[in-house]
Design an enzyme around this catalytic site. Structure first.
Site, PDB file in Angstrom:
ATOM      1  N   GLN A  78       0.152  -1.523   0.395  1.00 21.65           N
ATOM      2  CA  GLN A  78       0.134  -0.286   0.212  1.00 21.65           C
ATOM      3  C   GLN A  78       0.870   1.478   0.256  1.00 21.65           C
ATOM      4  O   GLN A  78       1.895   0.980   0.737  1.00 21.65           O
ATOM      5  CB  GLN A  78      -0.959   0.193   1.581  1.00 21.65           C
ATOM      6  CG  GLN A  78      -2.257   1.473   1.310  1.00 21.65           C
ATOM      7  CD  GLN A  78      -2.491   1.424   2.553  1.00 21.65           C
ATOM      8  OE1 GLN A  78      -3.821   0.455   1.800  1.00 21.65           O
ATOM      9  NE2 GLN A  78      -2.562   2.264   3.105  1.00 21.65           N
ATOM     10  N   HIS A 154       1.523  12.830   1.693  1.00 24.70           N
ATOM     11  CA  HIS A 154       0.281  12.260   2.651  1.00 24.70           C
ATOM     12  C   HIS A 154       1.201  13.749   3.603  1.00 24.70           C
ATOM     13  O   HIS A 154       1.122  12.603   4.992  1.00 24.70           O
ATOM     14  CB  HIS A 154       0.861  11.074   2.727  1.00 24.70           C
ATOM     15  CG  HIS A 154      -0.196  10.697   3.819  1.00 24.70           C
ATOM     16  ND1 HIS A 154      -0.769  11.260   5.018  1.00 24.70           N
ATOM     17  CD2 HIS A 154      -0.571   9.608   3.755  1.00 24.70           C
ATOM     18  CE1 HIS A 154      -1.761  10.400   4.910  1.00 24.70           C
ATOM     19  NE2 HIS A 154      -1.836   9.123   4.284  1.00 24.70           N
ATOM     20  N   ASP A 197     -14.987  20.246   7.314  1.00 26.96           N
ATOM     21  CA  ASP A 197     -14.438  19.535   8.600  1.00 26.96           C
ATOM     22  C   ASP A 197     -14.306  18.405   8.480  1.00 26.96           C
ATOM     23  O   ASP A 197     -14.637  17.218   7.422  1.00 26.96           O
ATOM     24  CB  ASP A 197     -15.211  19.795   9.636  1.00 26.96           C
ATOM     25  CG  ASP A 197     -16.790  19.481   9.817  1.00 26.96           C
ATOM     26  OD1 ASP A 197     -16.900  18.046   9.571  1.00 26.96           O
ATOM     27  OD2 ASP A 197     -17.412  20.003   9.785  1.00 26.96           O
ATOM     28  N   GLU A 259      -4.196  16.205   1.367  1.00 31.11           N
ATOM     29  CA  GLU A 259      -3.164  15.197   0.818  1.00 31.11           C
ATOM     30  C   GLU A 259      -3.124  15.836  -0.676  1.00 31.11           C
ATOM     31  O   GLU A 259      -3.813  14.428  -1.429  1.00 31.11           O
ATOM     32  CB  GLU A 259      -3.147  13.278   0.981  1.00 31.11           C
ATOM     33  CG  GLU A 259      -3.791  13.570   2.513  1.00 31.11           C
ATOM     34  CD  GLU A 259      -4.066  12.226   3.239  1.00 31.11           C
ATOM     35  OE1 GLU A 259      -2.724  10.881   1.989  1.00 31.11           O
ATOM     36  OE2 GLU A 259      -4.172  11.381   3.773  1.00 31.11           O
TER      37      GLU A 259
END
Length: 285
Positions: A78, A154, A197, A259
């Site tokens: 991943q 990220h 949010d 990100e």
């Protein structure tokens, strides 16, 4: 000295006081301080010894985002290998009153070639100015044949998760990865909120995003500007983050992940060509 090196990391220091710390493992920026404050979240339990990807800071995702889906990526873990490979210090790019900048490099190793057999060269340029931090990710196809990839920064931005908002994302198409069914996760929604949010578990992938994002919270904020990164992911796991072995207790309350990347579809990179994705973080002082 504005640039210092140790065995496993690089430190940048601006004449006006801002600083950055980069771990050579994963080329992970693990600290960014300006105005006397830390602007990135790094879990107190993050592994900094190269045993696993760093939980916090700015991990670099390449050549796949999430579980691999491209036929050429199926042997990859991943988020790919960039964030869990040892990079090398290449050279100092800039060192003057305007800022200090360094370049890191990653080339194929036998371990990488076992899971990704495309010829490549990666460069990561980190530039610290008085009031902003830039990260530039360079992907070069060193072969004569095209291949495809995804890439993403990220970012773990230090912010109160129950008070932070991110804008402008209204009217964008997005995919909600928290949905319970595969069909729902693959069905696009349209964002109705101008300010998004993370007061509940959030894992949303926005496509064709504006490339400029404003994070705001009482007493603080941060702007992100990007180039060549068409998507953006907003993530905070809320209480489910407590199940991560490398997440400090209540850590999810202290960050939001915004990100920028190219993760809906793939970049096709022709032989001999270089792709560059950039972001600039500018905290409110």
């Amino acid at each position: 000295m504005p640039v210092e090196q140790t065995k496993d990391r690089v430190f940048l220091k601006h004449p006006k006081g801002a600083s950055v710390e980069i771990l050579l493992y994963g080329a992970s920026v693990i600290s960014y301080k300006v105005g006397g404050e830390e602007r990135l979240f790094l879990s107190a339990k993050a592994a900094l010894d190269g045993s696993k990807a760093v939980r916090g800071g700015i991990p670099v995702v390449f050549p796949c985002f999430g579980p691999p889906s491209h036929p050429d990526h199926l042997r990859l873990p991943q988020h790919g290998f960039a964030r869990s490979s040892k990079w090398t210090f290449d050279h100092i790019v800039m060192d003057n009153d305007a800022g200090v900048s360094v370049r890191l490099r990653l080339d194929p190793t036998p371990e990488i070639e076992r899971v990704f057999d495309k010829p490549f060269s990666l460069a990561y340029v980190v530039t610290l100015a008085e009031h902003q931090l830039s990260t530039d990710f360079h992907v070069t196809n060193t072969s004569t044949q095209p291949w495809e990839f995804q890439a993403l920064f990220h970012n773990y931005i230090r912010a109160p998760a129950d008070e932070v908002t991110i804008s402008p994302l209204s009217a964008l198409s997005y995919y909600d990865k928290t949905e319970s069914s595969e069909e729902a996760r693959k069905t696009p929604k349209v964002e109705q909120r101008y300010e998004v949010d993370v007061k509940k578990t959030t894992d949303s992938v926005y496509e064709a995003a504006p490339g400029k994002y404003k994070l705001a919270w009482p007493g603080g904020g941060l702007d992100i500007r990007t180039t060549n990164l068409k998507d953006v992911v907003i993530w905070n796991p809320q209480e489910t983050g407590s199940s991560m072995s490398d997440m400090e207790d209540g850590g999810w309350k202290r960050y939001v992940c915004v990100e920028p990347g190219h993760v809906r579809g793939f970049v096709q990179l022709e032989g001999g060509k270089t792709w560059v994705g950039q972001q600039v973080l500018e905290p409110k002082l």
